[in-house]
Design a protein around this motif. Structure first.
Motif, PDB file in Angstrom:
ATOM      1  N   PRO A 180       0.441  -0.768   0.042  1.00  0.00           N
ATOM      2  CA  PRO A 180      -0.135   0.033   0.157  1.00  0.00           C
ATOM      3  C   PRO A 180       0.613   1.205  -0.178  1.00  0.00           C
ATOM      4  O   PRO A 180       0.256   2.284  -0.163  1.00  0.00           O
ATOM      5  N   PHE A 181       2.168   1.089   1.205  1.00  0.00           N
ATOM      6  CA  PHE A 181       3.302   2.806   0.555  1.00  0.00           C
ATOM      7  C   PHE A 181       3.991   2.391  -0.480  1.00  0.00           C
ATOM      8  O   PHE A 181       4.912   3.621  -0.848  1.00  0.00           O
ATOM      9  N   SER A 182       3.470   1.519  -1.401  1.00  0.00           N
ATOM     10  CA  SER A 182       4.442   1.880  -2.737  1.00  0.00           C
ATOM     11  C   SER A 182       2.926   1.411  -4.428  1.00  0.00           C
ATOM     12  O   SER A 182       3.232   0.939  -5.436  1.00  0.00           O
ATOM     13  N   ARG A 183       2.036   2.270  -4.558  1.00  0.00           N
ATOM     14  CA  ARG A 183       1.107   2.080  -4.608  1.00  0.00           C
ATOM     15  C   ARG A 183       1.202   3.033  -6.624  1.00  0.00           C
ATOM     16  O   ARG A 183       0.960   2.060  -7.512  1.00  0.00           O
ATOM     17  N   VAL A 184       1.433   4.001  -6.734  1.00  0.00           N
ATOM     18  CA  VAL A 184       2.131   4.810  -7.367  1.00  0.00           C
ATOM     19  C   VAL A 184       3.279   4.354  -8.214  1.00  0.00           C
ATOM     20  O   VAL A 184       3.928   3.873  -9.781  1.00  0.00           O
ATOM     21  N   GLN A 185       4.367   3.073  -7.680  1.00  0.00           N
ATOM     22  CA  GLN A 185       5.915   2.860  -8.032  1.00  0.00           C
ATOM     23  C   GLN A 185       6.240   2.255  -7.363  1.00  0.00           C
ATOM     24  O   GLN A 185       5.909   2.151  -6.173  1.00  0.00           O
ATOM     25  N   ASP A 186       6.480   1.286  -7.390  1.00  0.00           N
ATOM     26  CA  ASP A 186       7.302   0.895  -6.477  1.00  0.00           C
ATOM     27  C   ASP A 186       9.053   1.070  -5.985  1.00  0.00           C
ATOM     28  O   ASP A 186       9.777   1.375  -6.481  1.00  0.00           O
ATOM     29  N   LYS A 187       8.428   1.064  -4.885  1.00  0.00           N
ATOM     30  CA  LYS A 187       9.360   2.028  -4.000  1.00  0.00           C
ATOM     31  C   LYS A 187       9.961   0.794  -3.120  1.00  0.00           C
ATOM     32  O   LYS A 187      11.681   1.246  -2.843  1.00  0.00           O
ATOM     33  N   ILE A 188      10.013  -1.033  -3.490  1.00  0.00           N
ATOM     34  CA  ILE A 188      11.008  -1.668  -2.764  1.00  0.00           C
ATOM     35  C   ILE A 188      12.168  -2.370  -3.060  1.00  0.00           C
ATOM     36  O   ILE A 188      12.423  -2.677  -4.473  1.00  0.00           O
ATOM     37  N   VAL A 189      12.867  -2.346  -2.310  1.00  0.00           N
ATOM     38  CA  VAL A 189      14.365  -3.181  -3.152  1.00  0.00           C
ATOM     39  C   VAL A 189      15.177  -3.903  -2.381  1.00  0.00           C
ATOM     40  O   VAL A 189      14.667  -4.106  -1.039  1.00  0.00           O
ATOM     41  N   SER A 190      15.178  -4.870  -2.821  1.00  0.00           N
ATOM     42  CA  SER A 190      15.477  -6.398  -1.619  1.00  0.00           C
ATOM     43  C   SER A 190      16.632  -6.404  -2.337  1.00  0.00           C
ATOM     44  O   SER A 190      17.524  -5.746  -3.458  1.00  0.00           O
ATOM     45  N   MET A 191      17.252  -6.838  -1.072  1.00  0.00           N
ATOM     46  CA  MET A 191      18.682  -7.239  -1.779  1.00  0.00           C
ATOM     47  C   MET A 191      19.247  -7.792  -0.511  1.00  0.00           C
ATOM     48  O   MET A 191      18.143  -8.573   0.522  1.00  0.00           O
ATOM     49  N   GLY A 192      20.464  -8.964  -0.026  1.00  0.00           N
ATOM     50  CA  GLY A 192      20.534  -9.287   0.938  1.00  0.00           C
ATOM     51  C   GLY A 192      20.595  -8.951   2.511  1.00  0.00           C
ATOM     52  O   GLY A 192      20.844  -7.269   2.513  1.00  0.00           O
ATOM     53  N   ILE A 193      20.402  -9.732   3.351  1.00  0.00           N
ATOM     54  CA  ILE A 193      20.295  -9.337   5.020  1.00  0.00           C
ATOM     55  C   ILE A 193      21.611  -8.299   5.352  1.00  0.00           C
ATOM     56  O   ILE A 193      21.844  -6.917   5.976  1.00  0.00           O
ATOM     57  N   ARG A 194      22.573  -8.645   5.160  1.00  0.00           N
ATOM     58  CA  ARG A 194      23.724  -7.964   4.939  1.00  0.00           C
ATOM     59  C   ARG A 194      24.299  -6.249   4.662  1.00  0.00           C
ATOM     60  O   ARG A 194      24.279  -5.486   5.501  1.00  0.00           O
ATOM     61  N   ASP A 195      23.684  -6.452   3.407  1.00  0.00           N
ATOM     62  CA  ASP A 195      23.459  -5.960   2.304  1.00  0.00           C
ATOM     63  C   ASP A 195      22.159  -4.565   3.106  1.00  0.00           C
ATOM     64  O   ASP A 195      23.041  -3.395   2.933  1.00  0.00           O
ATOM     65  N   ALA A 196      20.966  -4.797   3.590  1.00  0.00           N
ATOM     66  CA  ALA A 196      20.752  -4.384   4.481  1.00  0.00           C
ATOM     67  C   ALA A 196      21.031  -2.925   5.439  1.00  0.00           C
ATOM     68  O   ALA A 196      20.987  -2.164   5.527  1.00  0.00           O
ATOM     69  N   GLU A 197      21.247  -4.546   5.681  1.00  0.00           N
ATOM     70  CA  GLU A 197      22.059  -3.812   7.760  1.00  0.00           C
ATOM     71  C   GLU A 197      22.810  -2.574   6.902  1.00  0.00           C
ATOM     72  O   GLU A 197      22.823  -0.867   7.672  1.00  0.00           O
ATOM     73  N   MET A 198      23.883  -2.402   6.255  1.00  0.00           N
ATOM     74  CA  MET A 198      25.436  -2.138   6.525  1.00  0.00           C
ATOM     75  C   MET A 198      24.459  -0.466   4.689  1.00  0.00           C
ATOM     76  O   MET A 198      25.039   0.831   5.101  1.00  0.00           O
ATOM     77  N   THR A 199      23.454  -0.569   4.432  1.00  0.00           N
ATOM     78  CA  THR A 199      23.027   0.782   4.169  1.00  0.00           C
ATOM     79  C   THR A 199      22.525   1.084   4.655  1.00  0.00           C
ATOM     80  O   THR A 199      22.515   3.235   3.736  1.00  0.00           O
ATOM     81  N   LYS A 200      21.604   1.182   5.763  1.00  0.00           N
ATOM     82  CA  LYS A 200      21.028   2.179   7.138  1.00  0.00           C
ATOM     83  C   LYS A 200      22.753   2.698   7.100  1.00  0.00           C
ATOM     84  O   LYS A 200      22.471   4.519   7.001  1.00  0.00           O
ATOM     85  N   TYR A 201      23.779   2.696   8.017  1.00  0.00           N
ATOM     86  CA  TYR A 201      24.875   3.299   8.017  1.00  0.00           C
ATOM     87  C   TYR A 201      25.282   4.066   7.212  1.00  0.00           C
ATOM     88  O   TYR A 201      25.575   4.768   7.477  1.00  0.00           O
ATOM     89  N   ALA A 202      25.568   3.678   5.820  1.00  0.00           N
ATOM     90  CA  ALA A 202      26.026   4.203   5.145  1.00  0.00           C
ATOM     91  C   ALA A 202      25.427   5.685   4.414  1.00  0.00           C
ATOM     92  O   ALA A 202      25.820   6.244   4.243  1.00  0.00           O
ATOM     93  N   ALA A 203      23.985   4.752   4.397  1.00  0.00           N
ATOM     94  CA  ALA A 203      22.986   6.691   3.675  1.00  0.00           C
ATOM     95  C   ALA A 203      23.074   7.554   4.951  1.00  0.00           C
ATOM     96  O   ALA A 203      22.910   8.977   4.931  1.00  0.00           O
ATOM     97  N   ASN A 204      23.412   7.415   6.670  1.00  0.00           N
ATOM     98  CA  ASN A 204      23.193   8.941   7.402  1.00  0.00           C
ATOM     99  C   ASN A 204      24.436   8.727   7.437  1.00  0.00           C
ATOM    100  O   ASN A 204      24.666  10.020   7.615  1.00  0.00           O
ATOM    101  N   SER A 205      25.497   8.236   7.326  1.00  0.00           N
ATOM    102  CA  SER A 205      27.443   8.361   7.168  1.00  0.00           C
ATOM    103  C   SER A 205      27.141   8.972   5.969  1.00  0.00           C
ATOM    104  O   SER A 205      28.023   9.895   6.189  1.00  0.00           O
ATOM    105  N   LEU A 206      27.112   9.528   4.765  1.00  0.00           N
ATOM    106  CA  LEU A 206      27.190  10.399   3.525  1.00  0.00           C
ATOM    107  C   LEU A 206      26.681  11.878   3.707  1.00  0.00           C
ATOM    108  O   LEU A 206      26.581  12.315   3.822  1.00  0.00           O
ATOM    109  N   LEU A 207      25.176  11.528   4.455  1.00  0.00           N
ATOM    110  CA  LEU A 207      24.433  12.462   5.201  1.00  0.00           C
ATOM    111  C   LEU A 207      25.019  13.915   5.836  1.00  0.00           C
ATOM    112  O   LEU A 207      25.740  14.950   6.140  1.00  0.00           O
ATOM    113  N   ALA A 208      25.585  12.470   7.007  1.00  0.00           N
ATOM    114  CA  ALA A 208      26.697  13.448   8.192  1.00  0.00           C
ATOM    115  C   ALA A 208      27.779  14.081   7.015  1.00  0.00           C
ATOM    116  O   ALA A 208      28.395  15.369   7.488  1.00  0.00           O
ATOM    117  N   THR A 209      28.467  13.482   6.489  1.00  0.00           N
ATOM    118  CA  THR A 209      29.607  13.518   6.062  1.00  0.00           C
ATOM    119  C   THR A 209      29.599  14.945   5.108  1.00  0.00           C
ATOM    120  O   THR A 209      29.645  15.595   5.061  1.00  0.00           O
TER     121      THR A 209
END
Length: 442
Positions: A190-219
């Motif tokens: 229901p949160f991606s009806r207009v366009q597909d917002k879902i990005v599937s990946m490996g578990i460790r990839d997802a864990e790293m994605t969160k830290y990388a995103a926040n750290s890049l913004l902080a950078t």
């Protein structure tokens, strides 16, 4: 779907309220009895625009429930979101004791297939630890129950969390199971009806994605603050530089505003945690270490400007602070630059009067020591905070502070001096108004 959310902080409460808004049956669990009782009465533990009506209305409809009893909540649920705190330890690493305690309790009561979702921000490899904690409890019980662990990091901005959840840029799902992936995709459909917002990946990839995103913004923030420091030394206005580089589509305008440092519950903690993770992997994260160091220095810039103007002994001087929350739209004062500025001013002998449109109750707890010593006063209005002040320090860029009555300020203040920690004001205008003005990198 029937969903259980463990933890009713920013992430857990917003997640539960938004899922229930889509028609799901959600039970939010927390060990804090008073918090749960207040939530049942419609009293929220946090300030977040748009959240209160979601909580109140969905609780009234029966779609959103609150309890301290996880085992009871588990009876109807097959989907469990772990959204408890992961505070930084003394070494900067994420403390997983609450996450793993929840995992163990889930394992203690699990009787049928379920998906356990790490919603908390956790280091790479946490899903393995959660899986082991659950399996250890099942082994103790001598039962065999299938389950999957999924990483589904949150990307919620405080002050805009409801909108971010309901209209996400992306939904990251880290899983190694097609079964759990389908369940998660159905949940978020229901949160991606207009366009597909879902990005599937490996578990460790997802864990790293969160830290990388926040750290890049902080950078980006720390980089711009470093450029601002250079601008001051070279007679350059960082605001013009910001506009010049922001117009480049490869860079953009987001997170390139010079200021007095970032704070909050995410950026400082996540940068520290990623630095720690890198160290454990035998890698020196030079850029991240510089980001953290620059931010710590940036939180002292306003005070450095104050003592450059008034001298190192501030005894007998009074300062008005506008803004206490780490950013607009929230009452969160964790790692807020205002706390650093207030500490430094008071330690140098000054008295301080402060005002924030939302964070005044939080300030009573965070700044309790200074309030008790009568070195700090909390004002009822922004103009009360600058009465008889030798200078005003703008620390948080709330909208009511953006176009103040400068004539009234001059009449109220002992001296017409402004230290602008967020570059909200026009230096030329304030000079014409008769103010001594100092911004960041201007």
């Amino acid at each position: 779907m029937h969903i259980t959310i463990i933890g009713t902080g920013y992430v857990g409460l917003v997640t539960g309220a938004c899922f229930s808004e889509m028609g799901n049956h959600v039970t939010c669990v927390d060990v804090d009895k008073s918090k749960i009782e207040n939530l049942k009465k419609g009293i929220l533990p946090i300030y977040e625009p748009g959240l209160e009506p979601l909580v109140v209305n969905n609780h009234k409809s029966g779609l959103l429930k609150f309890t301290t009893d996880l085992s009871a909540a588990m009876e109807d649920s097959d989907l469990f979101f772990i959204a408890v705190g992961t505070p930084p330890g003394e070494d900067g690493s994420a403390d997983l004791q609450y996450v793993l305690a929840v995992a163990s309790e889930i394992g203690h009561h699990l009787t049928r297939y379920a998906v356990i979702v790490d919603k908390s921000t956790v280091p790479v490899g946490t899903a393995d630890k959660v899986r082991n904690a659950i399996q250890e409890e099942l082994t103790k019980r001598k039962v065999t129950v299938e389950f999957d662990v999924v990483s589904n990091p949150e990307f919620l901005k405080e002050g805009a969390a409801v909108g971010d959840f309901m209209r996400p840029d992306r939904v990251v799902i880290g899983t190694d199971s097609l079964r759990s992936e389908k369940i998660m995709k159905d949940l978020y459909a229901p949160f991606s009806r207009v366009q597909d917002k879902i990005v599937s990946m490996g578990i460790r990839d997802a864990e790293m994605t969160k830290y990388a995103a926040n750290s890049l913004l902080a950078t980006k923030i720390s980089f711009m603050n470093e450029i601002a420091f250079m601008c001051e030394k070279l007679g350059v206005d960082v605001e013009n530089v910001r506009k010049g580089i922001g117009s480049d589509s490869r860079i953009g305008y987001s997170f390139i505003y010079a200021g007095c440092g970032y704070g909050g519950s995410c950026f400082p903690k996540d940068v520290q945690a990623l630095i720690r993770t890198a160290g454990e992997a035998g890698f020196s994260p030079l850029i991240l270490e510089a980001v953290e160091k620059r931010n710590a220095m940036q939180k002292k810039r306003l005070f450095e400007k104050v003592i450059s103007h008034f001298g190192s002994d501030l005894s007998g001087l009074r300062f008005g602070i506008w803004g206490l929350a780490f950013k607009p739209g929230t009452d969160d004062m964790r790692e807020a630059p205002a706390t650093v500025v207030i500490d430094q001013l008071i330690n140098a002998g000054a008295t301080v009067t402060a005002y924030d449109p939302v964070a005044m109750e939080e300030a009573k707890h965070t700044l309790a020591t200074h309030l008790k010593n009568s070195k700090l006063t909390l004002a009822d209005h922004q103009y009360d905070a600058i009465k008889d002040a030798d200078a005003m320090l703008l620390v948080t860029e709330w909208k009511p502070f953006r176009q103040p009555d400068f004539e009234a300020m001059k009449r109220l203040m002992a001296r017409p001096v402004i230290f602008d920690g967020r570059n909200q004001y026009n230096p030329e205008q304030l000079k014409e108004e008769g103010f001594h003005y100092e911004g960041i990198g201007r």
